[in-house]
Enzyme design. Structure first.
Site, short mmCIF file in Angstrom:
data_model
loop_
_atom_site.label_atom_id
_atom_site.label_comp_id
_atom_site.label_asym_id
_atom_site.label_seq_id
_atom_site.Cartn_x
_atom_site.Cartn_y
_atom_site.Cartn_z
N ASP A 169 0.91 -0.86 0.30
CA ASP A 169 -0.37 0.23 0.41
C ASP A 169 1.10 0.77 0.12
OD1 ASP A 169 -2.55 1.92 0.73
OD2 ASP A 169 -3.37 -0.07 0.84
N HIS A 203 -3.48 5.76 3.33
CA HIS A 203 -3.93 5.30 3.03
C HIS A 203 -3.52 3.52 3.56
CE1 HIS A 203 -6.18 1.96 0.80
NE2 HIS A 203 -7.17 3.26 0.59
N SER A 407 -11.83 -0.71 -0.08
CA SER A 407 -10.06 -1.25 0.15
C SER A 407 -10.18 -1.60 1.64
CB SER A 407 -9.42 0.44 -0.04
OG SER A 407 -8.98 0.52 -1.20
#
Length: 669
Positions: A169, A203, A407
């Site tokens: 990520d 994120h 996600s």
């Protein structure tokens, strides 16, 4: 500098020097090897293409030498999938694709944490209802709705027994919530160099918190699903949340090659790009397949293309890559309404539905809570500063960020897989036994899932995951039992207590395009090993046993809702059924082409790019890319009778013949 001369002499010279015998080029198949993104870029006239070229085993050195002799710039090599990432002269694309030892030429496209920069999970969360101020306190019911205690107590699996999750990520921001458990960090935006953990985008930290935050900083109000799990960070997304496919593949390769040293069992991929080619031609999918074959359980996000942007109407075929990988666990997003009960749960409108583009795979596999979830954040990260309306805080004032999307659902699922693995590992105390394979782990998640009312298989898969049930199943399976034997140690009720209510499991597994039910996960079958690709023809031909039945066959073509509802891609209508059962292909203006009927032999997959229709058949053998020949859009490929196809205008389909690899011009056009 990249030479403009033909690559063919270099290819032939290297082949002769290497004693390899070049086979005859197949012009009919070459176009199918070039993915949609590369086709689009070529149409725009770009002088070079950033591509990943995959070759048959043994030909990577041949390709490498030819590219270097020709002056093409090799950026990286990918031995796991026999591929090379290169900046290639546009004129060389079809010449390379025409070589029989070249498997595919795919774009080294950008991947995003939000799957696509024009339809992001952040667009979804910006429309989430707020409660007055920009800083709100949410009720955290995530663990409880999965059947877990709100705070892990003695005897609750937490992943503490050495389970490792690789988070591919934007990074992980270290904090006391992860103290001592970030056991490695590699920055693949800088060639994979080891470095101290960080996350400038934010994120990856959010995902890490959902998977394994200890909850210490929030006084345990917000605890991850597996608060004892080990985390290894692989940064592939930059400070804007964007990365390259080749960097993701490099990270997956590193994990697969070093999984024992890293002690990694699960790979979380909460990122992706639109599907540009059938799975067998997609380098990212192939890397995931190789990782699964190595024993890694890969969890992927389905994408956020479940609704048409302009109207909000539901649409199918929005699954993104690499969620179309047959062996990966593809996860959609559920909305729990911040309650423990499952009675009010629904699939989030933005959650991508199946089937997967080109191949028609039944996806997603499951759904998981993914909407309006608060998790760990770095207050200096890009996302925290961008999404001020999504700021929230724990009761003790700890700043947090709430996000929605598949996600997040994938992160929750990775945490559930971690506690499921621990439950299995601890079930036979003092005995080393075989670990859960990727296929078996997916089957247990599906079998113990709780179906949501009103959602079909291509919307919710087998149902919403159930950590309590998955752990119960995993703990009672003895994977040391011989093939064909009953390996369930004790019986179960086939239901789980969530809050104060008992919910029945789905008790089925989606295999290929069929739903299997019965005792299939209670018996050691060859499909639960590592040699079978999920849903493959080989697996479908395996005898499951007399207690296993097909509960619903032909999910993709048999689900009425798919064809009763528009299949949406960007702003076009694709795959709408007329009153006679024909599939209409074309634009939203109603200029549709009727192509076949609702059986597996005649379904055509594709999309619309500009005025060109990009086609691909149900079995991915014939890919039709709206390129032009004398003003016509040429179908490169044949039907089963060997006839080629010409397309002109919006209503004319012309069947022709091939002549030396070119389409002969029909009379009267």
């Amino acid at each position: 500098m990249i030479s403009s001369r033909s690559l063919l002499p270099s290819l032939l010279g290297v082949l002769l020097l290497s004693a390899a015998q070049p086979a005859a080029a197949d012009s009919k198949s070459s176009d199918a090897k070039v993915d949609r993104a590369v086709h689009d870029s070529l149409q725009l006239g770009a002088s070079t293409q950033s591509v990943i070229i995959s070759v048959k085993p043994g030909y990577r050195e041949v390709l490498r030498q030819a590219l270097r002799q020709h002056g093409d710039v090799i950026k990286s090599e990918h031995p796991l999938i026999d591929a090379v990432a290169v900046e290639l002269h546009s004129g060389d694309v079809y010449e390379l694709a025409n070589q029989p030892w070249v498997e595919s030429v795919a774009a080294d496209s950008f991947v995003y944490a939000k799957a696509d920069q024009t339809n992001s999970e952040f667009e979804s969360i910006q429309n989430v209802e707020q409660s007055g101020s920009s800083t709100t306190t949410l009720r955290n019911t995530l663990r409880a709705t999965l059947g877990l205690p709100s705070v892990a107590g003695p005897g609750t699996p937490t992943g503490v027994t050495g389970i490792g999750v690789a988070i591919v990520d934007s990074g992980i921001s270290p904090s006391d919530n992860f103290a001592g458990r970030i056991t490695g960090f590699y920055d693949f935006t800088k060639n994979g160099q080891p470095t101290a953990p960080f996350d400038d985008y934010g994120h990856g930290t959010h995902i890490a918190g959902l998977i394994g935050s200890s909850g210490k900083l929030s006084n345990y109000e917000y605890q991850g699903i597996a608060p004892g799990v080990r985390l290894v960070g692989f940064k592939v997304l930059d400070h804007n949340g964007r990365g390259k496919t080749s960097d993701v593949i490099k990270a997956i390769e590193y994990i697969a090659a070093n999984k024992d040293k890293l002690n990694v069992h699960i790979v979380n991929l909460s990122l992706g790009h639109p599907i540009y080619a059938p799975a067998k031609y997609d380098p990212l999918v192939q890397a995931v397949e190789k990782a699964s074959a190595a024993g890694l359980i890969v969890v992927t996000s389905a994408g956020n293309f479940g609704a048409k942007q302009t109207t909000g109407d539901p649409g199918y075929t929005g699954i993104t890559s690499p969620c179309n990988s047959p062996s990966a666990i593809c996860v959609g997003s559920a909305m729990t309404k911040d309650t423990i009960t499952r009675d009010d749960d629904v699939v989030a409108p933005y959650s991508s539905r199946g089937p997967a583009w080109f191949d028609g795979y039944a996806k997603p596999d499951v759904v998981a809570p993914g909407h309006n979830l608060a998790s760990d954040t770095n207050v200096s990260s890009y996302l925290y500063n961008l999404l001020k309306a999504n700021h929230t805080q724990a009761k003790n004032g700890l700043p947090m960020l709430k996000l929605s999307g598949t996600s997040m659902a994938a992160g929750v699922t990775s945490g559930v897989v971690a506690v499921m693995l621990q439950a299995h590992n601890q079930s036979l105390v003092g005995k080393q036994h075989k670990p859960l394979t990727p296929n078996l782990a997916k089957a247990l998640l599906e079998y113990s899932a709780i179906p949501l009312a009103g959602a079909d298989y291509l919307t919710q898969g087998a149902g919403e995951i159930n950590a309590r049930g998955a752990m119960e199943l995993a703990a009672t399976i003895d994977t040391d039992k011989r093939l064909g034997s009953w390996w369930l140690g004790i019986g179960n009720s086939g239901a789980s207590l969530i809050g104060t209510q008992v919910y029945p499991w789905s008790r089925h597994v989606i295999w290929g395009d069929a739903v299997l039910t019965g005792n299939l996960v209670y018996v050691n079958n060859i499909v639960w090993g590592t040699g079978i690709v999920w849903g493959s023809v080989a697996g479908a031909n395996i005898v499951w046993g007399t207690s296993v039945s097909v509960g619903a066959a032909n999910i993709v073509w048999g689900t009425a809702n798919v064809w009763a509802t528009n299949i949406v891609w960007a702003d076009r209508v694709i795959g709408q059924q007329d009153a006679l059962g024909n599939i209409l292909w074309g634009t939203i203006s109603g200029q549709n082409i009727v192509w076949g009927t609702l059986d597996g032999q005649n379904i055509v997959w594709g999309t619309v790019v500009g005025q060109n229709i990009v086609w691909g058949t149900w079995d991915a053998q014939n890919i039709v890319w709206g390129t032009t020949y004398r003003g016509y859009n040429v179908v490169l490929g044949t039907n089963r009778d060997g006839e080629a196809i010409l397309w002109k205008g919006s209503n004319d389909i012309v069947w022709g013949t091939t002549n030396g690899g070119l389409m002969s011009e029909p009379q009267g056009l």
